[in-house]
Design an enzyme around this catalytic site. Sequence first.
Site, PDB file in Angstrom:
ATOM      1  N   ASP A 135      -6.169   5.652   4.299  1.00  0.00           N
ATOM      2  CA  ASP A 135      -4.629   5.738   4.537  1.00  0.00           C
ATOM      3  C   ASP A 135      -4.235   5.286   5.950  1.00  0.00           C
ATOM      4  O   ASP A 135      -3.702   5.715   6.650  1.00  0.00           O
ATOM      5  CB  ASP A 135      -4.276   7.205   4.681  1.00  0.00           C
ATOM      6  CG  ASP A 135      -4.373   7.389   2.946  1.00  0.00           C
ATOM      7  OD1 ASP A 135      -5.220   7.509   2.308  1.00  0.00           O
ATOM      8  OD2 ASP A 135      -3.291   8.082   2.721  1.00  0.00           O
ATOM      9  N   ASP A 185       2.592  18.696  13.683  1.00  0.00           N
ATOM     10  CA  ASP A 185       2.672  17.657  12.828  1.00  0.00           C
ATOM     11  C   ASP A 185       2.297  18.399  11.568  1.00  0.00           C
ATOM     12  O   ASP A 185       1.447  19.327  11.660  1.00  0.00           O
ATOM     13  CB  ASP A 185       1.730  16.523  13.084  1.00  0.00           C
ATOM     14  CG  ASP A 185       1.920  15.294  12.251  1.00  0.00           C
ATOM     15  OD1 ASP A 185       2.507  14.490  12.388  1.00  0.00           O
ATOM     16  OD2 ASP A 185       1.141  15.599  11.079  1.00  0.00           O
ATOM     17  N   HIS A 212      -5.409  11.591  13.550  1.00  0.00           N
ATOM     18  CA  HIS A 212      -6.591  11.553  12.571  1.00  0.00           C
ATOM     19  C   HIS A 212      -7.302  10.822  12.702  1.00  0.00           C
ATOM     20  O   HIS A 212      -8.597  10.806  12.362  1.00  0.00           O
ATOM     21  CB  HIS A 212      -5.684  11.030  11.278  1.00  0.00           C
ATOM     22  CG  HIS A 212      -4.600  11.667  10.733  1.00  0.00           C
ATOM     23  ND1 HIS A 212      -4.794  13.141  10.267  1.00  0.00           N
ATOM     24  CD2 HIS A 212      -3.083  11.808  10.480  1.00  0.00           C
ATOM     25  CE1 HIS A 212      -3.766  13.781   9.788  1.00  0.00           C
ATOM     26  NE2 HIS A 212      -2.707  12.639   9.710  1.00  0.00           N
ATOM     27  N   HIS A 236       0.666  17.598   9.344  1.00  0.00           N
ATOM     28  CA  HIS A 236      -0.911  17.128   8.650  1.00  0.00           C
ATOM     29  C   HIS A 236      -1.848  17.761   9.853  1.00  0.00           C
ATOM     30  O   HIS A 236      -1.576  17.561  10.839  1.00  0.00           O
ATOM     31  CB  HIS A 236      -0.903  15.559   8.732  1.00  0.00           C
ATOM     32  CG  HIS A 236      -0.165  14.816   7.775  1.00  0.00           C
ATOM     33  ND1 HIS A 236       1.247  14.529   7.908  1.00  0.00           N
ATOM     34  CD2 HIS A 236      -0.240  14.665   6.368  1.00  0.00           C
ATOM     35  CE1 HIS A 236       1.754  13.807   6.957  1.00  0.00           C
ATOM     36  NE2 HIS A 236       0.982  13.967   5.799  1.00  0.00           N
ATOM     37  N   TYR A 256       8.639  10.705   9.047  1.00  0.00           N
ATOM     38  CA  TYR A 256       8.831   9.758   8.148  1.00  0.00           C
ATOM     39  C   TYR A 256      10.291   9.624   7.590  1.00  0.00           C
ATOM     40  O   TYR A 256      10.777   8.651   6.897  1.00  0.00           O
ATOM     41  CB  TYR A 256       7.670   9.723   7.029  1.00  0.00           C
ATOM     42  CG  TYR A 256       6.498   9.600   7.805  1.00  0.00           C
ATOM     43  CD1 TYR A 256       5.795  10.845   8.006  1.00  0.00           C
ATOM     44  CD2 TYR A 256       6.194   8.593   8.518  1.00  0.00           C
ATOM     45  CE1 TYR A 256       4.341  10.874   8.623  1.00  0.00           C
ATOM     46  CE2 TYR A 256       4.734   8.437   9.083  1.00  0.00           C
ATOM     47  CZ  TYR A 256       4.162   9.617   9.305  1.00  0.00           C
ATOM     48  OH  TYR A 256       2.877   9.660   9.945  1.00  0.00           O
ATOM     49  N   ASP A 270       7.346  15.245  10.926  1.00  0.00           N
ATOM     50  CA  ASP A 270       7.103  15.569   9.440  1.00  0.00           C
ATOM     51  C   ASP A 270       7.088  17.129   8.895  1.00  0.00           C
ATOM     52  O   ASP A 270       6.898  17.017   7.759  1.00  0.00           O
ATOM     53  CB  ASP A 270       5.896  14.731   8.999  1.00  0.00           C
ATOM     54  CG  ASP A 270       4.597  14.631   9.739  1.00  0.00           C
ATOM     55  OD1 ASP A 270       3.805  13.875   9.349  1.00  0.00           O
ATOM     56  OD2 ASP A 270       4.584  15.757  10.517  1.00  0.00           O
ATOM     57  N   ASP A 328       0.707  -1.142  -0.036  1.00  0.00           N
ATOM     58  CA  ASP A 328      -0.115   0.189  -0.167  1.00  0.00           C
ATOM     59  C   ASP A 328       0.916   1.197   0.046  1.00  0.00           C
ATOM     60  O   ASP A 328       1.454   1.619   1.134  1.00  0.00           O
ATOM     61  CB  ASP A 328      -0.751  -0.184   1.357  1.00  0.00           C
ATOM     62  CG  ASP A 328      -1.913   1.460   1.298  1.00  0.00           C
ATOM     63  OD1 ASP A 328      -2.630   1.344   2.235  1.00  0.00           O
ATOM     64  OD2 ASP A 328      -1.446   2.031   0.301  1.00  0.00           O
TER      65      ASP A 328
HETATM   66  C1  LIG Z   1       0.444  11.022  12.027  1.00  0.00           C
HETATM   67  C2  LIG Z   1       0.537  11.625  10.525  1.00  0.00           C
HETATM   68  O1  LIG Z   1      -0.145  13.042  10.514  1.00  0.00           O
HETATM   69  O2  LIG Z   1       1.748  11.986  10.181  1.00  0.00           O
HETATM   70  C3  LIG Z   1      -0.186  10.717   9.667  1.00  0.00           C
HETATM   71  C4  LIG Z   1      -0.045  11.192   8.161  1.00  0.00           C
HETATM   72  C5  LIG Z   1      -0.869  10.249   7.141  1.00  0.00           C
HETATM   73  C6  LIG Z   1      -0.708  10.490   5.818  1.00  0.00           C
HETATM   74  C7  LIG Z   1      -1.538   9.763   4.864  1.00  0.00           C
HETATM   75  N1  LIG Z   1      -1.462  10.134   3.478  1.00  0.00           N
HETATM   76  C8  LIG Z   1      -0.081   9.185   3.122  1.00  0.00           C
HETATM   77  C9  LIG Z   1      -0.015   9.559   1.364  1.00  0.00           C
HETATM   78  C10 LIG Z   1       1.440   9.055   1.216  1.00  0.00           C
HETATM   79  N2  LIG Z   1       2.114  10.031   0.476  1.00  0.00           N
HETATM   80 ZN   LIG Z   2       1.876  13.890   9.892  1.00  0.00          ZN
END
Ligand SMILES: CC(O)(O)CCCCCNCCCN
Ligand SMILES: [Zn+2]
Length: 666
Positions: free
Chosen positions: A94, A174, A137, A176, A307, A267, A22
Site C-alpha cells: 500500500d 490518525d 507506517h 490508522h 484524504y 483521516d 493502484d
Molecule cells: C498515513 C496513513 O495512515 O493515513 C496512511 C494510510 C494507508 C492506508 C493504506 N490502505 C489503503 C486502502 C485504500 N482504501
Molecule cells: Zn491514516
Amino acid sequence: MQTGTALIYDEEMTKYKLLWVDPACKIEVPERLTVSHEALVKNGLVDRCVSVPVREATDADILLVHSEEYLEAVKKTPFMTLEDLMEFTQQYGDVYFHPNIYHCAKLAAGAALQLVDNVMTGKVRNGMALVRPPGHHSMRSAANGFCVFNNVSIAAQYAKQKHGVERVLIVDWDVHHGQGVQYCFEDDPSVLYFSWHRYEHQKFWPQLRESDYDCVGKAKGAGFNINVPWNKVGMQNTDYLSVFFHVLLPVAYEFCPDLVLVCAGFDAAIGDPEGEMCATPDIFAHLTHLLMNLADGKVCAVLEGGYNLTSLAQSVCQTFQTLLGDPTPLPVNLDGPCQSALESVHCVRSAQKPYWSCLKHAADLPTFELSTKRIKVVEEEERTEKVEEEKNTEEIVWPDPPKRVSPCVRTAVVLPDGVDCPDGCKRFTDLHPDPLLGKKLENILKDSNDSDALSTLSSLTALIEKMETNKICNGLVLVRDVSMAMMCVVQHAASLNKRALIVCVANEAIPIDLTDDGKTIMVHFSSKESEEQKGKYYIPVCLKKGCSDTSGIMQAVLGLVLPLGYQYNPDLVLLVRMPDCRISESVWQQLIGILQGLAQEHTLVLMQENEKASVTPSASTLLGNPAPRLGPLQGPQSDDVEALERLRQKLQSDWTLLQTTAPDSR
Ligand SMILES: CC(O)(O)CCCCCNCCCN
Ligand SMILES: [Zn+2]
C-alpha cells in the site's frame, strides 16, 4: 514565557504523485498539502505563525530509525525507470514510489526535526509541519501505507539524542494504527506511544493482531504502548473525548513527558474515505488543547493522513488556531460514548491497569471479552479485506466549523489597590455601576452600605457581561469575601440565563444553595465527606489529604470534571479558590489551563485578596501560557479513588461521558 507557533511547509513536497493505477494509493495526492496550506492562507493563519523552513533529513537522522540497507535501496529510486519503480514498489504494501519521493521523504522527516529543534530551543512554543509522504507506517526496513521514512519516530529519537529529552509522548490520532512507531518503541519506556485506529476486530487495514488493546509494549516497554481499537466506524466527537479523558490524559499526566509529538492524521475526521468516522473538524481544536498543558506546552504536530480535502483543510485550520491560542469552540451536544467505544475504553484501561497507578482501580476485562477473546481469532477467510468499492463519502456533509474570534481583551483583572496588574492583562473597573445592584444583591450583601464590597461586586457582574458578549475572554478577581462573591456570580449568571460550571477548591463546606434548575453546576473539592445531599447539580469531591493532593485533584479533574464539564457545556467557568485551601500553584494553574477548553475560554478566577502571590501565575495561564508540569504523578489515595468511583457510579446515568466500563449487556 515562550510564544509563537511554527508552520513548516514547502511546496516541493507536493512534487510527487502516483504514476500508475493502484486503487489503494490513489487517495494520497499532492492536493492534500495545497488545500491545507491554502486554507491556512485564506484564514490568515499563515501570517500569525512563525514560518520555519524545511531541511533534508541527513543519513544519520534517517538511520536513527531505519536500516542502512533500506536507506541505500531508497536512495536508488530517483534514478529508476517507471518499470523499476513499479518493481521496487511491489516488495512493500500500500505504498508507491516516484523519482522525487526520496527527496520529499527527506524533507518530510527534516521538517519534523526542524520543528523539534525550534520548539526545544525555545524559538517557538509549539507548531505543526504539513508534510508528505506521511510516516507512521514505515518500518525499519520497509515502506508501507504511503510512508517512506517514519517522520515522527525519527523526531522522537532525535529529540532524545540531540536535546536530551528523557520522556516523549507520541499521540497518534490518525485513524490508522502507526505500527511502524509501535515497532520502533515497543520495548522503550522513554517513549509512550498512544494510538487509536479503525480496527473492526482486525478486519481493517493493516489487519494486524498487534494493533489490539492487549498489545501494551514489551519487556521494559510494557505499559508504554497504548492501542485503542475502534471496532466500529462512525465514531463521534464524544467517543474521541471519552478516550482522552479516561485513557490518554490520566496516563500522560502520570508519565509527565518532556515533549509531545503528534502523528496528526486527519483521516479520523468526518467525510474521510479511509476512516468513515463522524467526528467533526472542530474536535481537533479540543484534542490539541487537551495536550497543550503537558510538557510545558511543547507540542509538535506532524501531518500523517487525511484524504477528504474539505475535512482535512478544516481540521488543519482548527489545529493551528488552537496552537495559536485562539478560544476553543463550544463542544455542543455531546452525548455519551457509543457501546463499542465504551468496550474499547474498558478493555484498554484494564489491559493498562498493571502499569499505571492512575488506572490501578480500573475494572477488569469485561467477561464477554474474556470468553470471546479465545475464539476471537478472526478466521483467515473472514479477514480478506472487502473489495475496494468506491466509498460514497462525497455526499457526506457537516456544518462549517464555528468562527473562533479572540476577544480584544484576553484577560481582565479586578485587583485591590497596591496589587500590580500582571503584564498582558487589563485592569477592569465597572464604568457604569448599576444603581440598583445593592438592592439586587441585598440577599447576598450582609451590609449593603459596604461600598467597596459593592464596587467589587459591580465590577464582577460587569466583567461577566463583557465575557458573555465576547469583549473579554477571561478574568481574574481578588475579593475580600470569596463566598459572597461566588454567590453573586452564581446569581448574576443565572439572571443572564447563562449556564455556569463552578469548580471550587476549598477545605471545608461552603455556604451555598444551588438552584436545582441545572443553570449552575458546582464541583466542590474538599477534604471532608459532605453528608447533606445538595441536589444532583452539587458534586462533592472528597480528597482525604485535601486540595494539597496533586494526584487526587488531577484524577478528579481529568476523569470527572472534564467529562462532566464537556457534556454540560457551560457558558462560563468559575474557578473559586477558597482561603487556605492549600492547593499547589502548579495544580491550580493546570486547573485553569485545562478548563479553558470549555465555555470558549470564558474562565473567571476568583480568589481572596491576600492571595497576591498567585496573581501572576494565575494570570499567566489565563493569558494562554501553558501551565507548568507537575512532575510524574504518584498514585492517588485508594480511598479517594473508591470515593470517586462511587461518585461516578452515581452520576454516570445523568452524565454518560463519565462512563468507563461497558455494561455487560451480552
Ligand atoms: C498515513 C496513513 O495512515 O493515513 C496512511 C494510510 C494507508 C492506508 C493504506 N490502505 C489503503 C486502502 C485504500 N482504501
Ligand atoms: Zn491514516
